[in-house]
Write an enzyme that holds these catalytic residues in place. Sequence first.
Site, PDB file in Angstrom:
ATOM      1  N   PRO A   2       0.628  14.889  10.846  1.00  6.45           N
ATOM      2  CA  PRO A   2       1.564  15.176  11.943  1.00  6.45           C
ATOM      3  C   PRO A   2       2.642  14.103  12.057  1.00  6.45           C
ATOM      4  CG  PRO A   2      -0.534  14.402  12.799  1.00  6.45           C
ATOM      5  CD  PRO A   2      -0.693  14.519  11.308  1.00  6.45           C
ATOM      6  N   GLU A   3       3.827  14.513  12.449  1.00  8.46           N
ATOM      7  CA  GLU A   3       4.941  13.574  12.633  1.00  8.46           C
ATOM      8  C   GLU A   3       5.231  13.450  14.132  1.00  8.46           C
ATOM      9  OE1 GLU A   3       8.093  14.241   9.742  1.00  8.46           O
ATOM     10  OE2 GLU A   3       6.662  15.179   8.393  1.00  8.46           O
ATOM     11  N   LYS A  53       1.848   6.864  14.912  1.00 12.04           N
ATOM     12  CA  LYS A  53       0.680   7.740  14.826  1.00 12.04           C
ATOM     13  C   LYS A  53      -0.477   7.235  15.672  1.00 12.04           C
ATOM     14  CE  LYS A  53       2.506   9.659  10.710  1.00 12.04           C
ATOM     15  NZ  LYS A  53       2.817   9.435   9.300  1.00 12.04           N
ATOM     16  N   GLN A  70      -5.873   7.792  12.146  1.00 10.83           N
ATOM     17  CA  GLN A  70      -5.966   7.678  10.683  1.00 10.83           C
ATOM     18  C   GLN A  70      -5.822   9.085  10.104  1.00 10.83           C
ATOM     19  OE1 GLN A  70      -5.860   4.686   9.880  1.00 10.83           O
ATOM     20  NE2 GLN A  70      -6.999   3.420  11.294  1.00 10.83           N
ATOM     21  N   ASN A 170       7.441  13.172   6.349  1.00 10.05           N
ATOM     22  CA  ASN A 170       8.090  13.844   5.236  1.00 10.05           C
ATOM     23  C   ASN A 170       9.165  14.855   5.615  1.00 10.05           C
ATOM     24  OD1 ASN A 170       7.699  13.097   2.687  1.00 10.05           O
ATOM     25  ND2 ASN A 170       6.427  14.851   2.132  1.00 10.05           N
ATOM     26  N   ARG A 263       5.862  11.179  -2.444  1.00 13.25           N
ATOM     27  CA  ARG A 263       6.028  12.172  -1.370  1.00 13.25           C
ATOM     28  C   ARG A 263       7.259  12.992  -1.707  1.00 13.25           C
ATOM     29  NH1 ARG A 263       4.236   9.613   3.560  1.00 13.25           N
ATOM     30  NH2 ARG A 263       4.569  11.604   4.571  1.00 13.25           N
TER      31      ARG A 263
END
Length: 274
Positions: A2-3, A53, A70, A170, A263
């Site tokens: 998740p971003e 995060k 994590q 990403n 990536r």
Amino acid sequence: MPEGPEIRIAADKIERAICPYPTTEVFFAFEYLKHFEAELTGCRVTGVEPRGKAMLIHFDNGLSVYSHNQLYGKWMVRKAHDLPETNRQLRFAIHNAKKSALLYSASDIQILSSQAEIENHPFLSKLGPDVLSAGLKPETLQASLKSKKHYRRRLSTLYLDQHFLAGIGNYLRSEILFVARLHPQLRPVDCTDAKLLGLAKDSIEVPYQSYKYKGITNDLDLANQLKADGAGYRDYRHWVFGRTDKPCYSCATPIVKEMVSSRRIYYCPHCQHA
Ligand SMILES: [Zn+2]
């Protein structure tokens, strides 16, 4: 992974569940946190704050619970004490009269007892500003792009560095660089001041739009039009991300996919000049 926008949406959901009522029970799986259970019971949660995060849950007695998911951690919000059937291990739970917020599988959970402790925390103190933090100004971000630390780094790598800007992953990397019309191989030193200010604004606006509009980073009118024409979410959601070989929505040039730091990154070779 998740971003920022997805993490903020999860934090909002937890906040809606646990802020309105005082806690009736707090649970920690780890022994070293057990003695905080009583201390946090009967308190109110004043806010749920994502930092990159990581997540901070602030209580009105001055304590904050830090957690980092994590790869495995997962939050669930349920009716009070309605625990799901799962093989996951419950690590932290906040219950009130109506709802329970449950954190499964996360192993990095700590109690921080002051603002100073939050600011000096080994993980949090190294993070760049959170991309969705209300106080983040384009000028601040432009200055950061022009700083010695960042000036000569390629945008493709800089935009995955949580020490530069927290919460970018990403899809946001590809989308921000497309909206700013900058090739991923460029470095801030290659760009004019005006371009960098534009990039700084887009770095704030694209994630914010994604947060507000269900992850859509494409132009909203264009996305609506594409949807009306029968396009699926995957096709209308982004300008370039995940659209290898499909025509650019601005110029019809096929979108290119490349791997940077293992990536994937997507860009339009025509719109985003080297
Ligand atoms: Zn294009």
